[in-house]
Design a protein around this motif. Structure first.
Motif, short mmCIF file in Angstrom:
data_model
loop_
_atom_site.label_atom_id
_atom_site.label_comp_id
_atom_site.label_asym_id
_atom_site.label_seq_id
_atom_site.Cartn_x
_atom_site.Cartn_y
_atom_site.Cartn_z
N UNK A 80 0.90 10.90 -8.01
CA UNK A 80 1.54 10.97 -6.92
C UNK A 80 0.57 10.71 -5.97
N UNK A 81 -0.46 11.57 -5.74
CA UNK A 81 -1.30 11.51 -4.60
C UNK A 81 -2.15 10.37 -4.51
N UNK A 82 -2.42 9.78 -5.74
CA UNK A 82 -2.86 8.55 -5.81
C UNK A 82 -2.35 7.42 -5.30
N UNK A 83 -0.93 7.24 -5.61
CA UNK A 83 0.12 6.24 -4.76
C UNK A 83 -0.01 6.38 -3.67
N UNK A 84 0.23 7.84 -3.15
CA UNK A 84 0.41 8.23 -1.46
C UNK A 84 -0.97 7.49 -0.88
N UNK A 85 -2.23 7.58 -1.32
CA UNK A 85 -3.60 7.22 -0.99
C UNK A 85 -3.40 5.80 -0.94
N UNK B 123 -3.15 0.51 2.13
CA UNK B 123 -2.60 -0.79 2.62
C UNK B 123 -2.36 -0.61 4.20
N UNK B 124 -1.57 0.27 4.48
CA UNK B 124 -1.24 0.69 6.04
C UNK B 124 -2.20 0.40 6.87
N UNK B 125 -3.40 0.97 6.38
CA UNK B 125 -4.64 0.95 7.25
C UNK B 125 -5.03 -0.55 7.33
N UNK B 126 -5.01 -1.12 6.24
CA UNK B 126 -5.45 -2.60 6.41
C UNK B 126 -4.47 -3.68 7.23
N UNK B 127 -3.36 -3.24 7.15
CA UNK B 127 -2.43 -3.93 8.07
C UNK B 127 -2.46 -3.36 9.56
N UNK B 128 -3.09 -2.27 9.95
CA UNK B 128 -2.96 -1.79 11.11
C UNK B 128 -4.12 -2.44 11.96
N UNK B 129 -5.24 -2.58 11.16
CA UNK B 129 -6.19 -3.36 11.88
C UNK B 129 -5.95 -4.54 12.26
N UNK B 130 -5.25 -5.41 11.60
CA UNK B 130 -4.90 -6.95 11.98
C UNK B 130 -3.67 -6.76 13.06
N UNK B 131 -2.69 -5.88 13.05
CA UNK B 131 -1.89 -5.77 13.80
C UNK B 131 -2.28 -5.20 15.10
N UNK C 95 -3.63 -11.34 -3.95
CA UNK C 95 -4.04 -10.74 -5.21
C UNK C 95 -4.21 -9.02 -4.96
N UNK C 96 -4.14 -8.75 -3.51
CA UNK C 96 -4.21 -7.11 -3.52
C UNK C 96 -2.81 -6.81 -3.81
N UNK C 97 -1.70 -7.47 -4.02
CA UNK C 97 -0.45 -6.88 -4.51
C UNK C 97 -0.43 -6.44 -5.77
N UNK C 98 -1.28 -7.48 -6.70
CA UNK C 98 -1.58 -6.97 -8.27
C UNK C 98 -2.08 -5.66 -8.40
N UNK C 99 -3.11 -5.24 -7.61
CA UNK C 99 -3.71 -3.89 -7.76
C UNK C 99 -2.64 -2.85 -7.48
N UNK C 100 -1.81 -2.84 -6.20
CA UNK C 100 -0.76 -2.02 -6.16
C UNK C 100 0.36 -1.96 -7.08
N UNK C 101 0.62 -3.18 -7.80
CA UNK C 101 1.57 -3.09 -8.75
C UNK C 101 1.02 -2.58 -10.07
N UNK C 102 0.09 -2.76 -10.30
CA UNK C 102 -0.76 -2.02 -11.35
C UNK C 102 -0.90 -0.56 -11.34
#
Length: 98
Positions: A1-6, A11-19, A57-64
């Motif tokens: 559970x903690x790993x999913x939250x991390x 992912x949020x941090x990577x979108x935040x920079x671009x935003x 390809x990053x979505x594959x990481x999150x899907x896994x």
């Protein structure tokens, strides 16, 4: 559970920079009046579009790791909304104090 939250937070941090970069450019060109609207709409969509085009390809990481794409995007938007509320409160307090 903690790993999913991390993973969601990463992912949020990577979108935040671009935003923030997109919104900063718009703020420099037009002013600070529309920052929060742009932050929640245009900036978030541009960051997701960037991820879709260049980092598919990053979505594959999150899907896994057991995180589907739709919940990942929804939770990222929720965190973006919370960030906008926090930034809004900080700006409001700075304007009130000074």
């Amino acid at each position: 559970m903690i790993r999913k939250v991390n993973n969601i937070f990463e992912f949020f941090k990577s979108t935040l920079v671009i935003n923030l970069v997109v919104c900063s450019i718009v703020v420099l060109l037009s002013g600070f009046d529309y920052f929060f609207i742009l932050f929640l709409s245009f900036g978030f969509l541009v960051s997701i579009g960037f991820k879709e085009l260049y980092r598919k390809n990053e979505y594959l990481f999150y899907s896994n790791n057991g995180i589907a794409k739709i919940p990942l995007l929804l939770l990222s938007y929720f965190l973006t909304f919370c960030t906008a509320v926090f930034l809004g409160l900080v700006v409001f307090l700075i304007k009130k104090l000074f």
